[in-house]
Design an enzyme around this catalytic site. Structure first.
Site, PDB file in Angstrom:
ATOM      1  N   HIS A 184     -11.661  69.093 -22.479  1.00  0.00           N
ATOM      2  CA  HIS A 184     -10.480  69.422 -23.207  1.00  0.00           C
ATOM      3  C   HIS A 184      -9.362  68.852 -23.347  1.00  0.00           C
ATOM      4  CE1 HIS A 184     -12.079  73.991 -23.327  1.00  0.00           C
ATOM      5  NE2 HIS A 184     -12.556  73.000 -24.169  1.00  0.00           N
ATOM      6  N   HIS A 201     -20.574  68.939 -31.539  1.00  0.00           N
ATOM      7  CA  HIS A 201     -19.663  68.116 -31.155  1.00  0.00           C
ATOM      8  C   HIS A 201     -20.086  66.580 -31.222  1.00  0.00           C
ATOM      9  CE1 HIS A 201     -16.565  70.879 -29.114  1.00  0.00           C
ATOM     10  NE2 HIS A 201     -17.643  71.696 -28.763  1.00  0.00           N
TER      11      HIS A 201
END
Length: 417
Positions: free
Chosen positions: A273, A402
């Site tokens: 993240h 992703h």
């Protein structure tokens, strides 16, 4: 750590990872794993697959996977141009609108059981995380040629504003009951993906409200909330984004402490993240420049590679505790994908060759360990020593969003989408 000190993972068999042709080919080859069996003629797409492509749950449908199928097909349509991706995108959109959306409230079910063409809601909790991907799906669909999706995007944005937006905090709350009563949990993850959705919404529509909201979200998480965790954590995590907060947006250090691998709310600083925010900050900066974006992006990425790269086995760790120790040494596909995308965006923006070095190194690691060269797509989770023991290639939320998105982001960074 100097990344040049470790023996390179590159081999003569490795392709040119920077080549637009390679990236487009990899997009197409990854989607081919889903092309074979994913479409359910009765509605939507299957979401749970074993490594060999076997569908091992034909009925459970998760909002995150449903929206991400729209996004991946839209990316392939715009990149490759094959009509089958348009068909897939429209099929996924129709399912999102008919199986998940509650027209009376504007909310979307989190989890449903789909059987014989009928949806039975298993979990009707309203999640801002899910709404962020609803908005992203509509933005990408509109950009890919679905005119109605602009209004659907606007409706979803208005719903999120009405029920999740907290003006005093300048951030979205995270979770609500079906009648929109908020729970006490607050999280950065939903806000990060809302920022991603706003960037795409602005790109698609040109509407300024979306990019202004993206900046507000980025400031709220990467500056204010990151500073709050700084004051209570070890210097090892200075400036990093913590995941979990209380209703007043104070740091909650204990949320999911004993459930660190929760796929949507894991405990610890998530290394991936930090790099994902680095990528988003530079994508945001290209549309609405601010002096703080680049320094913050560089710091988040550089620190993540310094603290999160496994020198012994390669790859990027999953979780780091507040004291700087690695609390989860697993290797997750999305962490590697977001990090290689961030390194390319940084390389293009800064002209600094070390970011291309990281890009090549992360890609080489993924090519050696995460890309399934036999059956297609990427493995989901590996042990620290890169063993794959889950055999579950796609679960709730994966569908290779992703890693396909990373190819898309790199193509966008070099101007060849």
């Amino acid at each position: 750590m100097n990344p040049y000190q470790e023996t390179s993972l590159m081999t003569p068999l490795s392709p040119d990872f920077r080549s637009p042709d390679f990236l487009r080919t990899h997009l197409r080859e990854t989607m081919a794993f889903y092309d074979r069996t994913a479409t359910d003629p009765s509605g939507g797409m299957y979401q749970f697959f074993l490594d060999d492509g076997t569908v091992n749950d034909a009925r459970t449908r998760h909002l995150v996977s449903a929206t991400r199928y729209v996004v991946t097909h839209a990316m392939l349509l715009r990149t490759i141009g094959d009509e089958r991706y348009c068909t897939g995108m429209l099929h996924a959109l129709q399912f999102l609108r008919t199986a998940f959306l509650d027209p009376a409230t504007g909310g979307y079910a989190w989890l449903i059981d789909w059987h014989d063409g009928q949806a039975r809601v298993l979990d009707d909790t309203r999640h801002c995380y899910g709404m962020a991907f609803v908005m992203l799906a509509y933005a990408r669909a509109f950009e890919a040629g679905v005119p109605e999706a602009r209004e659907w995007l606007s409706e979803a944005f208005d719903t999120a504003e009405r029920h999740f937006w907290q003006p005093a905090a300048g951030l979205y709350a995270d979770e609500a009951s079906p009648d929109w009563q908020l729970t006490a949990y607050r999280g950065q993850n939903a806000n990060m993906h809302a920022c991603e959705a706003m960037i795409s919404a602005h790109r698609a529509t040109g509407e300024r409200r979306y990019i202004e909201r993206a900046e507000q979200l980025a400031q709220g998480i990467c500056q204010r909330q990151a500073a709050l965790s700084d004051r209570a954590s070890a210097p090892a995590a200075e400036g990093w984004v913590w995941e979990h907060f209380n209703a007043d947006w104070s740091v909650d250090w204990d949320y999911n402490r004993h459930d660190r691998t929760n796929i949507f709310r894991p405990w610890g600083y998530q290394v991936g993240h930090q790099t994902e925010w680095a990528k988003l900050l530079l994508q945001l900066d290209a549309l609405l420049p601010a002096d703080w974006h680049l320094p913050c992006a560089k710091r988040l990425f550089n620190d993540s590679m310094d603290k999160g790269w496994d020198v012994e086995h390669g790859g990027i760790y999953y979780g780091m505790a507040p004291d700087g120790s690695i609390c989860d040494d697993g290797k997750y596909h999305w962490v590697q994908a977001e990090s290689l995308a961030a390194s390319a965006v940084l390389a293009v923006r800064t002209g600094d060759a070390r970011y291309w070095h990281w890009y090549d190194r992360i890609w080489a690691y993924c090519w050696a360990h995460f890309v399934d060269h036999e059956h297609g797509a990427w493995f989901r989770i590996l042990h620290r020593d890169n063993r794959n023991t889950t055999r579950q290639k796609s679960n709730a939320g994966k569908v290779d969003y992703h890693n396909m998105g990373a190819c898309w982001d790199v193509l966008g960074a070099v101007g060849t989408v």
